[in-house]
Scaffold this active site. Structure first.
Site, PDB file in Angstrom:
ATOM      1  N   LYS A 180      -3.968 -10.111 -24.100  1.00 48.50           N
ATOM      2  CA  LYS A 180      -2.561  -9.871 -23.752  1.00 48.50           C
ATOM      3  C   LYS A 180      -1.726 -11.133 -23.966  1.00 48.50           C
ATOM      4  CE  LYS A 180      -2.280  -7.273 -20.116  1.00 48.50           C
ATOM      5  NZ  LYS A 180      -2.121  -6.709 -18.769  1.00 48.50           N
TER       6      LYS A 180
ATOM      7  N   LYS B 189      -8.923 -13.128 -14.225  1.00 46.91           N
ATOM      8  CA  LYS B 189      -8.588 -12.035 -13.303  1.00 46.91           C
ATOM      9  C   LYS B 189      -9.346 -12.251 -12.007  1.00 46.91           C
ATOM     10  CE  LYS B 189      -6.084  -8.250 -13.209  1.00 46.91           C
ATOM     11  NZ  LYS B 189      -4.806  -7.975 -13.880  1.00 46.91           N
TER      12      LYS B 189
ATOM     13  N   LYS C 171      -5.119 -16.908 -16.879  1.00 49.18           N
ATOM     14  CA  LYS C 171      -3.968 -16.264 -16.224  1.00 49.18           C
ATOM     15  C   LYS C 171      -4.329 -14.821 -15.933  1.00 49.18           C
ATOM     16  CE  LYS C 171       0.339 -16.155 -14.870  1.00 49.18           C
ATOM     17  NZ  LYS C 171      -0.112 -15.740 -13.536  1.00 49.18           N
TER      18      LYS C 171
ATOM     19  N   THR D 257       7.044  -5.907 -15.731  1.00 48.58           N
ATOM     20  CA  THR D 257       6.008  -5.116 -16.408  1.00 48.58           C
ATOM     21  C   THR D 257       6.567  -3.751 -16.796  1.00 48.58           C
ATOM     22  OG1 THR D 257       4.367  -6.249 -15.071  1.00 48.58           O
ATOM     23  CG2 THR D 257       3.610  -4.330 -16.300  1.00 48.58           C
TER      24      THR D 257
ATOM     25  N   SER E 237       5.577 -13.899 -15.787  1.00 48.38           N
ATOM     26  CA  SER E 237       4.818 -14.846 -14.960  1.00 48.38           C
ATOM     27  C   SER E 237       4.808 -16.217 -15.629  1.00 48.38           C
ATOM     28  CB  SER E 237       3.371 -14.374 -14.799  1.00 48.38           C
ATOM     29  OG  SER E 237       3.271 -13.487 -13.715  1.00 48.38           O
TER      30      SER E 237
ATOM     31  N   ASN F 141       4.413  -0.504  -8.622  1.00 50.65           N
ATOM     32  CA  ASN F 141       5.338  -1.490  -9.188  1.00 50.65           C
ATOM     33  C   ASN F 141       5.658  -1.205 -10.656  1.00 50.65           C
ATOM     34  OD1 ASN F 141       5.134  -4.324 -10.895  1.00 50.65           O
ATOM     35  ND2 ASN F 141       6.651  -4.343  -9.272  1.00 50.65           N
TER      36      ASN F 141
HETATM   37  P1  NAD Z   1       0.497  -0.574  -7.593  1.00 50.26           P
HETATM   38  O1  NAD Z   1      -0.594  -0.843  -6.618  1.00 50.26           O
HETATM   39  O2  NAD Z   1       1.865  -1.073  -7.313  1.00 50.26           O
HETATM   40  O3  NAD Z   1       0.620   0.997  -7.868  1.00 50.26           O
HETATM   41  C1  NAD Z   1      -0.471   1.784  -8.221  1.00 50.26           C
HETATM   42  C2  NAD Z   1      -0.013   3.224  -8.253  1.00 50.26           C
HETATM   43  O4  NAD Z   1      -1.093   4.032  -8.712  1.00 50.26           O
HETATM   44  C3  NAD Z   1       0.402   3.763  -6.881  1.00 50.26           C
HETATM   45  O5  NAD Z   1       1.538   4.590  -7.024  1.00 50.26           O
HETATM   46  C4  NAD Z   1      -0.804   4.607  -6.485  1.00 50.26           C
HETATM   47  O6  NAD Z   1      -0.451   5.643  -5.574  1.00 50.26           O
HETATM   48  C5  NAD Z   1      -1.208   5.143  -7.835  1.00 50.26           C
HETATM   49  N1  NAD Z   1      -2.562   5.681  -7.872  1.00 50.26           N
HETATM   50  C6  NAD Z   1      -3.698   5.142  -7.406  1.00 50.26           C
HETATM   51  N2  NAD Z   1      -4.730   5.981  -7.616  1.00 50.26           N
HETATM   52  C7  NAD Z   1      -4.208   7.073  -8.222  1.00 50.26           C
HETATM   53  C8  NAD Z   1      -4.748   8.290  -8.703  1.00 50.26           C
HETATM   54  N3  NAD Z   1      -6.037   8.576  -8.588  1.00 50.26           N
HETATM   55  N4  NAD Z   1      -3.904   9.189  -9.285  1.00 50.26           N
HETATM   56  C9  NAD Z   1      -2.584   8.925  -9.405  1.00 50.26           C
HETATM   57  N5  NAD Z   1      -2.026   7.788  -8.968  1.00 50.26           N
HETATM   58  C10 NAD Z   1      -2.819   6.879  -8.387  1.00 50.26           C
HETATM   59  O7  NAD Z   1      -0.057  -1.129  -9.000  1.00 50.26           O
HETATM   60  P2  NAD Z   1       0.781  -1.635 -10.241  1.00 50.26           P
HETATM   61  O8  NAD Z   1       1.015  -3.094 -10.078  1.00 50.26           O
HETATM   62  O9  NAD Z   1       1.894  -0.706 -10.492  1.00 50.26           O
HETATM   63  O10 NAD Z   1      -0.330  -1.519 -11.388  1.00 50.26           O
HETATM   64  C11 NAD Z   1      -0.588  -0.278 -12.047  1.00 50.26           C
HETATM   65  C12 NAD Z   1      -1.415  -0.560 -13.292  1.00 50.26           C
HETATM   66  O11 NAD Z   1      -0.707  -1.465 -14.146  1.00 50.26           O
HETATM   67  C13 NAD Z   1      -2.777  -1.214 -13.081  1.00 50.26           C
HETATM   68  O12 NAD Z   1      -3.650  -0.782 -14.091  1.00 50.26           O
HETATM   69  C14 NAD Z   1      -2.491  -2.693 -13.274  1.00 50.26           C
HETATM   70  O13 NAD Z   1      -3.641  -3.431 -13.618  1.00 50.26           O
HETATM   71  C15 NAD Z   1      -1.529  -2.594 -14.426  1.00 50.26           C
HETATM   72  N6  NAD Z   1      -0.668  -3.767 -14.582  1.00 50.26           N
HETATM   73  C16 NAD Z   1       0.104  -4.220 -13.574  1.00 50.26           C
HETATM   74  C17 NAD Z   1       0.939  -5.295 -13.786  1.00 50.26           C
HETATM   75  C18 NAD Z   1       1.881  -5.777 -12.744  1.00 50.26           C
HETATM   76  O14 NAD Z   1       2.678  -6.698 -13.044  1.00 50.26           O
HETATM   77  N7  NAD Z   1       1.907  -5.213 -11.544  1.00 50.26           N
HETATM   78  C19 NAD Z   1       0.950  -5.951 -15.030  1.00 50.26           C
HETATM   79  C20 NAD Z   1       0.143  -5.436 -16.059  1.00 50.26           C
HETATM   80  C21 NAD Z   1      -0.649  -4.351 -15.822  1.00 50.26           C
END
Ligand code: NAD
Length: 428
Positions: free
Chosen positions: A95, A107, A71, A191, A362, A222
């Site tokens: 996780k 992944k 997953k 999340t 999920s 997100n």
């Molecule tokens: P996303 O693409 O929706 O958002 C990413 C954010 O990070 C954006 O606001 C972007 O502008 C910002 N960003 C990118 N580079 C940057 C930088 N150098 N400095 C500051 N901000 C920066 O991604 P997301 O889904 O919110 O995921 C964010 C993190 O959470 C990732 O590490 C992802 O693996 C982790 N994550 C996401 C989920 C999920 O359900 N979406 C679940 C678990 C973990």
């Protein structure tokens, strides 16, 4: 030190090795668990709008499936590497184990910049991804989901391509789909809300009313958006958020000392989590350097963007006021910085516990798809909070009982569960 000098997979292995040693895992088990069980590296040719063909590199990596099907999300990012996907797949195994859902770790990734693709190019890329690995995914094999740079629409195109190939309805093949198309209510928020459920529990144990706290957040995508929303609803004050600006190819920090208005910022951000600088300025936000989010005098730091952001090089910039680091992103802290955080006595909510709300929801989505019966949002969020709180308490109690860092406690619980499944199956 910059993010590029750290290899996330090496970091994941360093973390695993330390706990494997501590648990006295035997060598065959260690060898099995410190690397992925399966890797698929492939290319996706896409006919671009201008008639040219662009070839994208892509991956699907399964770390371990002893506790259930793989997953994990599919990340769309220009700097994606096989090692990032390996690390993220491994963290997915831990996780799912720490929140005790019957899934393993996987992944995916595509090296691309989704912000530069048209809608039709993005659709072709998503469908092309599934055409290459459709026989390696499925609700009993490996279930993808969104991650950075991908979204519910991408998941729906992928599900549609899969169903076209296998000629049937299989909504459980992929999660993070739009509501009404096999998606679960609450998945978008899961999340970020999960991050704050664990933070709320931790602050309660620390005897700190959440309403008296301040936070600074890296990212406004997100995860960060919904974490910020729930945190402010509970009375916390977000002082700063940072995000990437595609036009300038630079990150900025948006600060309001009286507290950011999250609803207002959501209105001026795009679908990639970039806040409009000009509009923010007109709303009274100070615009600072992208790295300044970490320097704020706040109680809580919430890295919610990228890996390798909290390193020994930036550690001295962290205010002495900071009491908690809440790892909403995957792998935001490097192992060499964990030592400094421990020494300063900052409480660490480790990533694979703190951001497990997404995969937990999920899993709920998959269960609902398999039943073809969908719960209302309140039921989803109630189940989510219950799962997150239960997982948090087990980790917190072990950390206090053994006087260890919370990341180590989370690893002990997760690795023990996976190693036990491996043993019961007779693999090692
Ligand atoms: P996303 O693409 O929706 O958002 C990413 C954010 O990070 C954006 O606001 C972007 O502008 C910002 N960003 C990118 N580079 C940057 C930088 N150098 N400095 C500051 N901000 C920066 O991604 P997301 O889904 O919110 O995921 C964010 C993190 O959470 C990732 O590490 C992802 O693996 C982790 N994550 C996401 C989920 C999920 O359900 N979406 C679940 C678990 C973990």
């Amino acid at each position: 030190m910059s993010a590029t000098t750290y290899n996330p997979f090496e970091n994941a292995q360093i973390q695993f090795d330390a706990i494997a040693e501590n648990l006295g895992l035997e060598s065959g088990m260690r060898e099995l668990l410190r690397q992925p069980m399966k890797e698929i590296h492939f290319t996706i040719p896409v006919k671009m709008d201008d008639g040219s063909t662009k070839v994208f590199q892509a991956f699907r990596i399964r770390h371990n499936n002893a506790r259930g099907p793989g997953k994990g999300g599919i990340r769309f990012h220009p700097h994606e590497t096989a090692d990032t996907v390996r690390a993220l797949a491994m963290w997915m195994t831990w996780k799912c184990a720490v929140v005790d859902i019957p899934l393993g770790g996987g992944k995916g990734g595509i090296i691309c910049d989704p912000q530069t693709l048209s809608k039709s190019e993005l659709e072709k890329l998503c469908r092309g991804y599934v055409r290459k690995i459709w026989n390696q995914i499925g609700h009993e094999i490996d279930i993808p989901a969104p991650d950075m740079g991908s979204n519910a629409q991408c998941m729906l195109w992928m599900m549609d391509e899969y169903e076209t190939i296998v000629a049937g309805h299989y909504p459980g093949v992929i999660t993070g789909k739009p509501v009404g198309m096999g998606g679960s209510l609450g998945r978008t928020e899961a999340t970020g809300f999960g991050v704050i459920y664990t933070l709320k529990d931790l602050l309660r144990y620390m005897n700190i009313p959440i309403g008296t706290t301040t936070a600074s957040i890296q990212g406004f995508g997100n995860v960060a958006e919904y974490a910020a929303q729930m945190y402010t609803e509970l009375g916390g004050k977000v002082i700063a958020v940072s995000c990437w600006n595609q036009a300038d190819k630079t990150a900025y920090t948006f600060k309001k000392s009286g507290g950011c208005n999250i609803a207002e910022l959501v209105k001026i951000k795009d679908s990639f989590g970039s806040i409009d600088k000009t509009k923010a300025q007109s709303l009274g936000y100070e615009i600072l350097h992208g790295d300044d989010w970490i320097k704020q005098e706040v109680d809580i730091l919430i890295p919610a963007a990228l890996e390798n952001q909290i390193t020994p090089a930036v550690f001295p910039n962290i205010s002495k006021k900071v009491k908690v680091i809440c790892e909403a992103a995957n792998g935001p802290t490097t192992p060499d910085c964990d030592k400094l955080i421990k020494e300063r006595g900052i409480e660490m909510l480790p990533d694979f516990l703190c951001n497990a709300g997404g995969v937990t929801c999920s899993y709920f989505e998959q269960v609902q798809c398999n039943m073809n019966y969908f719960w209302d949002k309140a039921e989803v969020l109630e189940k989510l909070e219950y799962s997150m709180t239960k997982a948090f308490r087990a980790v917190y109690d072990l950390a206090k009982e053994k006087n260890i860092y919370m990341r180590d406690a989370a690893y002990i619980i997760a690795i023990n569960r996976v190693a036990n499944a491996v043993k019961l199956r007779g693999w090692a």
